[in-house]
Design a protein around this motif. Structure first.
Motif, short mmCIF file in Angstrom:
data_model
loop_
_atom_site.label_atom_id
_atom_site.label_comp_id
_atom_site.label_asym_id
_atom_site.label_seq_id
_atom_site.Cartn_x
_atom_site.Cartn_y
_atom_site.Cartn_z
N LEU A 34 1.30 -1.46 -0.10
CA LEU A 34 -0.26 -0.43 0.57
C LEU A 34 0.52 1.48 0.06
CD1 LEU A 34 -3.03 -1.17 2.34
CD2 LEU A 34 -2.76 -0.43 -0.32
N ILE A 35 1.80 0.98 0.65
CA ILE A 35 2.62 2.17 0.86
C ILE A 35 3.58 3.07 -0.63
CG2 ILE A 35 4.94 3.44 1.43
CD1 ILE A 35 3.93 1.80 5.13
N THR A 36 3.92 1.71 -1.42
CA THR A 36 4.50 1.72 -2.29
C THR A 36 3.10 2.44 -3.36
OG1 THR A 36 6.01 -0.43 -1.97
CG2 THR A 36 6.33 0.78 -3.87
N ALA A 37 2.28 1.23 -3.54
CA ALA A 37 1.32 1.93 -4.60
C ALA A 37 0.66 3.46 -4.60
CB ALA A 37 0.12 0.89 -4.58
N PHE A 38 0.18 3.60 -2.88
CA PHE A 38 0.11 5.66 -2.95
C PHE A 38 1.30 6.48 -2.74
CE2 PHE A 38 -3.39 3.36 0.41
CZ PHE A 38 -4.48 2.26 -1.21
N TRP A 39 2.25 5.98 -2.26
CA TRP A 39 2.88 7.31 -2.05
C TRP A 39 4.20 6.76 -3.03
CZ3 TRP A 39 0.58 5.34 2.43
CH2 TRP A 39 -0.07 6.43 2.63
N GLY A 40 4.61 5.94 -3.38
CA GLY A 40 6.00 5.42 -4.38
C GLY A 40 6.99 5.18 -3.85
N SER A 41 7.91 4.09 -4.07
CA SER A 41 8.82 3.34 -3.93
C SER A 41 9.99 4.50 -2.64
CB SER A 41 9.59 2.61 -4.57
OG SER A 41 10.56 3.31 -5.52
N SER A 42 10.52 5.32 -3.35
CA SER A 42 11.36 6.29 -2.82
C SER A 42 10.51 7.09 -1.66
CB SER A 42 12.32 6.93 -3.37
OG SER A 42 11.97 7.96 -4.91
N ALA B 135 0.45 15.28 0.54
CA ALA B 135 0.88 16.14 -0.56
C ALA B 135 0.77 15.10 -1.56
CB ALA B 135 1.78 17.09 -0.57
N GLY B 136 1.77 14.09 -1.65
CA GLY B 136 2.62 13.26 -2.50
C GLY B 136 1.95 11.99 -2.92
N THR B 137 0.19 11.68 -2.19
CA THR B 137 -0.95 11.09 -2.08
C THR B 137 -1.19 10.42 -3.49
OG1 THR B 137 -1.43 11.65 0.01
CG2 THR B 137 -2.60 9.51 -1.18
N LYS B 138 -1.24 9.17 -3.78
CA LYS B 138 -2.36 9.26 -5.38
C LYS B 138 -3.62 8.95 -5.08
CE LYS B 138 2.37 7.44 -6.64
NZ LYS B 138 3.31 6.16 -7.52
N TRP B 139 -4.25 9.86 -5.13
CA TRP B 139 -5.35 9.92 -4.74
C TRP B 139 -6.28 8.59 -5.89
CZ3 TRP B 139 -6.63 11.10 0.82
CH2 TRP B 139 -5.59 11.82 0.63
N SER B 140 -5.57 8.50 -7.03
CA SER B 140 -6.86 8.09 -8.21
C SER B 140 -6.48 6.45 -7.40
CB SER B 140 -6.13 8.23 -9.42
OG SER B 140 -4.68 7.29 -9.60
N LEU B 141 -4.93 5.93 -6.86
CA LEU B 141 -5.14 4.90 -6.45
C LEU B 141 -5.89 4.14 -5.48
CD1 LEU B 141 -1.50 3.81 -7.25
CD2 LEU B 141 -3.42 3.58 -8.86
N VAL B 142 -6.05 5.41 -4.14
CA VAL B 142 -6.67 4.95 -3.52
C VAL B 142 -7.95 5.21 -2.94
CG1 VAL B 142 -7.49 6.56 -0.31
CG2 VAL B 142 -4.81 6.72 -1.94
#
Length: 187
Positions: free
Chosen positions: A130-138, A144-151
């Protein structure tokens, strides 16, 4: 040398992954992402998706995928052998011992004590994904960096699974369709 590394890495995964495929994911991640750097974290997330979509156990599918990526067909065979060999040996030995000692209270206590550890390993893998999907690996975890479409896709999938009781395969297909649609819309 790479064949030996693949074999030993997946031998460790096969030897210490109690509780099924999801419980093995942190071990796979530790070997292929952290220890050897064979995959990036985003490739590891793809690996999980591919392993779930293909028939068979997730850990075996992961071994095959990584083996092919690193060393072709021979690498896939070696990694897969390393992954399944401990299970074959352990299950044979445990079956014989269990048939002989299945009435012992101590054996039942040991089996019951393994359950929380398996749940923790599965939760760890899920949170990492979930962390990788919502905020990326690094990236760091920040609003602010959340990928809301994936959430939103994740929330819809949870509702479809829990409330609507939709078949998980159709939920995965729907999630893929939603992501493709969002990508075409520029999201």
């Amino acid at each position: 040398m790479i064949y030996l590394q693949l074999f030993l890495s997946f031998l460790q995964i096969g030897l210490f992954s109690f509780g099924g495929g999801y419980a093995a994911m942190p071990l796979v991640q530790g070997q292929v992402v952290t220890a050897h750097g064979w995959l990036s974290m985003s490739e590891f997330t793809d690996l999980i998706t591919i392993s779930q979509m293909t028939p068979g156990p997730i850990a075996v599918n992961s071994a095959t995928f990584v083996g092919i990526k690193i060393a072709g067909i021979p690498g896939a065979l070696i990694a897969t052998l390393g992954c399944i060999l401990p299970s074959c040996i352990i299950v044979t030995v445990i079956a014989k011992l269990y048939l002989k000692y299945r009435e012992m209270d101590m054996l039942q206590g040991v089996l019951n004590s393994l359950r929380p550890a398996v749940v923790a390993m599965i939760a760890s893998a899920g949170i990492s994904i979930l962390i990788t999907a919502f905020w990326g690996s690094s990236a760091s975890i920040a609003l602010a960096g959340t990928k809301w479409s994936l959430v939103v896709i994740f929330a819809i999938c949870v509702v479809l699974l829990q409330k609507v009781k939709m078949n998980p395969i159709w939920v995965m297909v729907a999630a893929g369709v939603m992501k493709v649609a969002i990508s075409f819309l520029g999201g």
